[in-house]
Design a protein around this motif. Structure first.
Motif, PDB file in Angstrom:
ATOM      1  N   PHE A 100       4.132   1.138   2.070  1.00  7.76           N
ATOM      2  CA  PHE A 100       4.120   0.166   3.114  1.00  7.76           C
ATOM      3  C   PHE A 100       3.885  -1.219   2.607  1.00  7.76           C
ATOM      4  O   PHE A 100       3.016  -1.521   1.646  1.00  7.76           O
ATOM      5  CB  PHE A 100       2.959   0.424   3.957  1.00  7.76           C
TER       6      PHE A 100
ATOM      7  N   PHE B 106       1.104  -1.147   0.011  1.00  2.71           N
ATOM      8  CA  PHE B 106       0.101  -0.058   0.043  1.00  2.71           C
ATOM      9  C   PHE B 106       0.960   1.318  -0.122  1.00  2.71           C
ATOM     10  O   PHE B 106       1.476   1.350   1.065  1.00  2.71           O
ATOM     11  CB  PHE B 106      -0.908  -0.051   1.139  1.00  2.71           C
TER      12      PHE B 106
ATOM     13  N   GLU C  29     -12.206 -15.240  10.789  1.00  2.00           N
ATOM     14  CA  GLU C  29     -12.608 -15.503  12.113  1.00  2.00           C
ATOM     15  C   GLU C  29     -13.842 -15.698  12.547  1.00  2.00           C
ATOM     16  O   GLU C  29     -14.868 -15.054  13.191  1.00  2.00           O
ATOM     17  CB  GLU C  29     -12.387 -13.722  12.860  1.00  2.00           C
TER      18      GLU C  29
ATOM     19  N   THR D 277      -5.506  -8.840   4.528  1.00  2.00           N
ATOM     20  CA  THR D 277      -4.916  -8.443   3.426  1.00  2.00           C
ATOM     21  C   THR D 277      -4.754  -9.485   2.501  1.00  2.00           C
ATOM     22  O   THR D 277      -5.080  -9.449   1.325  1.00  2.00           O
ATOM     23  CB  THR D 277      -3.775  -7.599   3.431  1.00  2.00           C
TER      24      THR D 277
ATOM     25  N   HIS E 258      -7.908 -15.849  15.603  1.00  2.00           N
ATOM     26  CA  HIS E 258      -6.861 -15.431  16.777  1.00  2.00           C
ATOM     27  C   HIS E 258      -6.708 -16.604  17.781  1.00  2.00           C
ATOM     28  O   HIS E 258      -5.904 -16.428  18.667  1.00  2.00           O
ATOM     29  CB  HIS E 258      -7.407 -14.175  17.560  1.00  2.00           C
TER      30      HIS E 258
ATOM     31  N   GLY F 142      -2.786  -6.734  12.539  1.00  2.00           N
ATOM     32  CA  GLY F 142      -1.854  -6.254  11.703  1.00  2.00           C
ATOM     33  C   GLY F 142      -0.721  -7.002  10.777  1.00  2.00           C
ATOM     34  O   GLY F 142      -0.013  -6.802  10.278  1.00  2.00           O
ATOM     35  N   ALA F 143      -1.016  -8.207  11.238  1.00  2.00           N
ATOM     36  CA  ALA F 143      -0.093  -9.370  10.479  1.00  2.00           C
ATOM     37  C   ALA F 143      -0.368  -9.444   9.014  1.00  2.00           C
ATOM     38  O   ALA F 143       0.842  -9.866   8.389  1.00  2.00           O
ATOM     39  CB  ALA F 143      -0.352 -10.873  11.162  1.00  2.00           C
ATOM     40  N   GLY F 144      -1.449  -9.120   8.364  1.00  2.00           N
ATOM     41  CA  GLY F 144      -1.860  -9.192   7.145  1.00  2.00           C
ATOM     42  C   GLY F 144      -2.729 -10.427   6.767  1.00  2.00           C
ATOM     43  O   GLY F 144      -2.959 -10.580   5.580  1.00  2.00           O
ATOM     44  N   LYS F 145      -3.270 -10.792   7.581  1.00  2.00           N
ATOM     45  CA  LYS F 145      -4.423 -11.920   7.428  1.00  2.00           C
ATOM     46  C   LYS F 145      -5.611 -11.417   6.307  1.00  2.00           C
ATOM     47  O   LYS F 145      -5.930 -11.855   5.549  1.00  2.00           O
ATOM     48  CB  LYS F 145      -5.083 -12.272   8.829  1.00  2.00           C
TER      49      LYS F 145
HETATM   50  N1  LIG Z   1      -6.055  -0.293   2.465  1.00  2.00           N
HETATM   51  C1  LIG Z   1      -4.924  -0.257   3.097  1.00  2.00           C
HETATM   52  N2  LIG Z   1      -4.256   1.003   3.003  1.00  2.00           N
HETATM   53  C2  LIG Z   1      -3.063   1.025   3.790  1.00  2.00           C
HETATM   54  N3  LIG Z   1      -2.531   0.054   4.732  1.00  2.00           N
HETATM   55  C3  LIG Z   1      -3.336  -1.101   4.885  1.00  2.00           C
HETATM   56  C4  LIG Z   1      -4.499  -1.238   4.120  1.00  2.00           C
HETATM   57  N4  LIG Z   1      -4.937  -2.262   4.466  1.00  2.00           N
HETATM   58  C5  LIG Z   1      -4.352  -2.657   5.439  1.00  2.00           C
HETATM   59  N5  LIG Z   1      -3.150  -2.150   5.646  1.00  2.00           N
HETATM   60  C6  LIG Z   1      -2.210  -2.281   6.648  1.00  2.00           C
HETATM   61  O1  LIG Z   1      -1.801  -3.526   6.392  1.00  2.00           O
HETATM   62  C7  LIG Z   1      -1.340  -4.042   7.620  1.00  2.00           C
HETATM   63  C8  LIG Z   1      -1.946  -5.434   7.710  1.00  2.00           C
HETATM   64  O2  LIG Z   1      -3.433  -5.170   7.982  1.00  2.00           O
HETATM   65  P1  LIG Z   1      -4.387  -6.440   7.927  1.00  2.00           P
HETATM   66  O3  LIG Z   1      -5.692  -5.793   8.231  1.00  2.00           O
HETATM   67  O4  LIG Z   1      -4.177  -7.295   6.710  1.00  2.00           O
HETATM   68  O5  LIG Z   1      -4.006  -7.292   9.309  1.00  2.00           O
HETATM   69  P2  LIG Z   1      -4.780  -8.424  10.088  1.00  2.00           P
HETATM   70  O6  LIG Z   1      -3.818  -9.424  10.253  1.00  2.00           O
HETATM   71  O7  LIG Z   1      -5.915  -8.689   9.425  1.00  2.00           O
HETATM   72  O8  LIG Z   1      -5.031  -7.604  11.395  1.00  2.00           O
HETATM   73  P3  LIG Z   1      -6.396  -7.951  12.245  1.00  2.00           P
HETATM   74  O9  LIG Z   1      -5.971  -9.152  13.200  1.00  2.00           O
HETATM   75  O10 LIG Z   1      -6.185  -6.690  13.130  1.00  2.00           O
HETATM   76  O11 LIG Z   1      -7.549  -7.916  11.606  1.00  2.00           O
HETATM   77  C9  LIG Z   1      -1.759  -3.277   8.604  1.00  2.00           C
HETATM   78  O12 LIG Z   1      -0.532  -2.631   8.751  1.00  2.00           O
HETATM   79  C10 LIG Z   1      -2.761  -2.009   8.060  1.00  2.00           C
HETATM   80  O13 LIG Z   1      -2.554  -0.907   8.629  1.00  2.00           O
END
Ligand SMILES: Nc1ncnc2c1ncn2[C@@H]1O[C@H](COP(=O)(O)OP(=O)(O)OP(=O)(O)O)[C@@H](O)[C@H]1O
Ligand SMILES: [Mg+2]
Length: 262
Positions: free
Chosen positions: A20, A17, A174, A48, A207, A43-46
């Motif tokens: 990042f 992104f 989840e 995404t 989780h 924030g692990a990326g799951k």
């Molecule tokens: N559309 C976006 N634009 C910018 N950054 C993003 C975007 N989507 C996710 N991120 C960033 O990517 C990283 C991973 O986010 P993600 O939502 O995939 O984590 P997660 O493992 O699903 O966390 P959670 O357990 O909180 O749901 C985070 O740092 C988040 O801020």
């Protein structure tokens, strides 16, 4: 198990992104008849990862193969057509309309010309009852509003719908997190039944390491966009899981960190 071919292969997937990097070379394979737990902290990326697999985000780099064929999804529709069914936490069900209407939602069976065809409610009710039963929920009245179902039953409805409309790869985001304990078990039983169908590959985002332990065959742990560990459930010890759930830090280090809190 080893000679089985993966239904989905994810190889060195990258998603950025801007500057990042949310996913930094993530690889994992999911096999038919298996549950692959995807674990990792906030924030692990799951999310995404599942958004890339569901056609919501494109991949910046890396390869995804479904049934051995490389795929590039430009929309959720394309992912769904390729057999990827995602059940999101908020489920996108309409509480006020019936179980059957929610099951079909835009894909109603109609007889007669075009949009003016007559909806085949009896047939749709029968299919809904049958498909829910396959994965363990008996519903007395498919015309009852979804709002009258328990949270666990709603998850089952969303899962049954995804499978009926062609999901070979089922992604559950989840599915137990907002439920009470009894309902959580209901959902885990549903996951087990889908696994026992044998032809569906399940990605379970959670989780909850205990839930993962109960139903998963394989684990992948993500931390800050990278895979920090993976393996068969039977090979991972409880301490490995705890350490990896904690983002790869040693439990001893974490205990020390807590000791220093006054
Ligand atoms: N559309 C976006 N634009 C910018 N950054 C993003 C975007 N989507 C996710 N991120 C960033 O990517 C990283 C991973 O986010 P993600 O939502 O995939 O984590 P997660 O493992 O699903 O966390 P959670 O357990 O909180 O749901 C985070 O740092 C988040 O801020
Ligand atoms: Mg998330």
């Amino acid at each position: 198990m080893i000679d089985k071919k993966p239904l989905i292969e994810i190889n060195k997937l990258v998603r950025k992104f801007g500057s990042f990097t949310a996913l930094n070379g993530v690889s994992l394979n999911v096999y038919p008849g298996e549950v692959h737990a995807l674990l990792g902290d906030n924030g692990a990326g799951k999310s995404t990862l599942i958004k890339v697999l569901s056609g919501i985000h494109s991949a910046t780099d890396g390869i995804i193969k479904v049934d051995g064929e490389e795929v590039h999804f430009n929309s959720p529709r394309e992912a769904s057509d390729a057999g990827i069914g995602t059940v999101y936490q908020d489920l996108a069900l309409n509480a006020l309309t019936s179980v059957t209407r929610n099951f079909f939602l835009g894909r109603e069976i109609k007889k007669g010309p075009g949009a003016f065809g007559i909806m085949q409610m009896n047939e749709m009710n029968e299919i809904t009852i049958r498909e829910m039963k396959k994965i363990g929920i008996s519903i007395a009245n498919p015309e009852q509003p979804v709002g009258t179902m328990s949270g666990g039953q709603r998850q089952t409805l969303a899962i049954a719908r995804a499978i009926y409309f062609g999901a070979k790869i089922l992604i559950l985001d989840e599915p137990t997190s907002s439920l009470g304990q009894k309902q959580q078990m209901e959902v885990l039983k549903t996951v087990k039944r889908v696994k026992n169908l044998g032809n569906i590959a399940i990605i379970l985002i959670t989780h909850n390491e205990i839930h993962a332990r109960l139903v998963a065959d394989r684990f992948t742990f993500l931390s800050l966009g990278e895979v920090i560990g993976s393996g068969l459930s039977s090979e991972l010890g409880g301490d490995d899981v705890k350490r990896l759930m904690a983002g790869g830090a040693d439990i001893g280090d974490l205990a020390k960190e807590l000791e220093n809190v006054t």
